[in-house]
Design an enzyme around this catalytic site. Structure first.
Site, mmCIF file in Angstrom:
data_model
loop_
_atom_site.group_PDB
_atom_site.id
_atom_site.type_symbol
_atom_site.label_atom_id
_atom_site.label_comp_id
_atom_site.label_asym_id
_atom_site.label_seq_id
_atom_site.Cartn_x
_atom_site.Cartn_y
_atom_site.Cartn_z
ATOM 1 N N ARG A 94 0.838 -1.202 0.000
ATOM 2 C CA ARG A 94 0.000 0.000 0.000
ATOM 3 C C ARG A 94 0.873 1.252 0.000
ATOM 4 N NH1 ARG A 94 -1.526 3.886 3.252
ATOM 5 N NH2 ARG A 94 -0.371 3.009 5.007
ATOM 6 N N VAL A 95 0.444 2.241 -0.767
ATOM 7 C CA VAL A 95 1.009 3.586 -0.686
ATOM 8 C C VAL A 95 -0.153 4.545 -0.492
ATOM 9 C CG1 VAL A 95 3.091 3.146 -2.046
ATOM 10 C CG2 VAL A 95 0.966 3.804 -3.205
ATOM 11 N N SER A 96 0.137 5.730 0.038
ATOM 12 C CA SER A 96 -0.930 6.638 0.450
ATOM 13 C C SER A 96 -1.474 7.520 -0.666
ATOM 14 C CB SER A 96 -0.449 7.518 1.605
ATOM 15 O OG SER A 96 -0.086 6.729 2.714
ATOM 16 N N THR A 97 -0.645 7.823 -1.669
ATOM 17 C CA THR A 97 -1.071 8.759 -2.714
ATOM 18 C C THR A 97 -0.849 8.182 -4.106
ATOM 19 O OG1 THR A 97 1.080 9.867 -2.907
ATOM 20 C CG2 THR A 97 -0.425 10.686 -1.212
ATOM 21 N N GLN B 24 2.793 8.040 -5.545
ATOM 22 C CA GLN B 24 3.736 7.064 -4.998
ATOM 23 C C GLN B 24 3.570 5.725 -5.705
ATOM 24 O OE1 GLN B 24 2.259 7.714 -0.874
ATOM 25 N NE2 GLN B 24 4.406 8.006 -0.333
#
Length: 226
Positions: free
Chosen positions: A29-32, A35
């Protein structure tokens, strides 16, 4: 032509290989949106290959870890996949990839533990379950700390709500449902959209409750109006 002893050895080796092959999935998982999660996937793939584990599937999402579990499609897909396909381990580079909300992370860990699926956390080099399927003492220590943080979070939220109620009442406000009040089916469908989505996907009442924080009794009411 192979003699009987060679055939026997080959059969035994094949049986051992089949027995020890561990089935895993990767969760990244990445937040944005800007990314990328390629590094996480590559590191965990190398980890699995180095340990002789098979990677059955990769689940990756670009979403804030603070979002509710019920709003994270890939997380829900992963939870469903690991149960249906009898996966042994879920691999993450760090615990925060599973989520940043303590309560949400605990819910996922407990759900995986209940299914006998171990969560491997790469940066800590620990798993939630032992080879025998028992809770790992070191991971339990980490989970205990998380649970205490979660308890403190719940206490703080409860105190804020109670303070708000007291202030509201002090200014002449009234709280609670009106006598005889009952939500209509349409109101239930509007309020519990995510719970109903999960019911339609076949999730159990218990798992939906863990994912959304909604009581099993309320989810049962939602099921009754479908």
């Amino acid at each position: 032509m192979l003699d009987n002893s060679c055939i026997c050895i080959f059969a035994v080796n094949k049986m051992i290989y089949t027995t020890i092959m561990i089935k895993t999935v990767i969760f990244a998982r990445v937040s944005t949106g800007v990314q990328e999660y390629d590094r996480q996937v590559n590191e965990l793939t190398a980890l699995a290959n180095g340990n002789g584990w098979s990677v059955e599937s990769v689940f990756a999402e670009k979403v804030s870890g603070a979002k509710a579990n019920s709003d994270r499609r890939e997380l829900l897909n992963m939870i469903n996949y690991v149960e249906v396909n009898h996966i042994d381990k879920v691999l993450v580079t760090e615990l925060s990839r599973l989520g940043r909300d303590t309560l949400q992370v605990l819910e996922v860990i407990e759900m995986l533990n209940d299914k006998g699926i171990s969560l491997y956390i790469q940066n800590y080099n620990i798993e939630t379950l032992t080879k025998e399927g028992k809770v790992n003492a070191m991971s339990q220590f980490l989970i205990t700390i998380l649970a205490e943080v979660a308890r403190m979070e719940r206490k703080t939220i409860r105190e804020r709500v109670e303070s708000g109620y007291k202030n509201f009442r002090a200014n002449g406000g009234k709280v609670g449902r009106k006598i005889g009040y009952q939500k209509t089916d349409e109101a239930m469908k509007e309020q519990y959209v995510e719970e109903i989505k999960l019911l339609k996907k076949g999730y159990s009442l218990r798992n939906i409750s863990k994912l959304t924080g909604t009581s099993i009794n309320t989810i049962r009411k939602c099921r009754n109006i479908l």
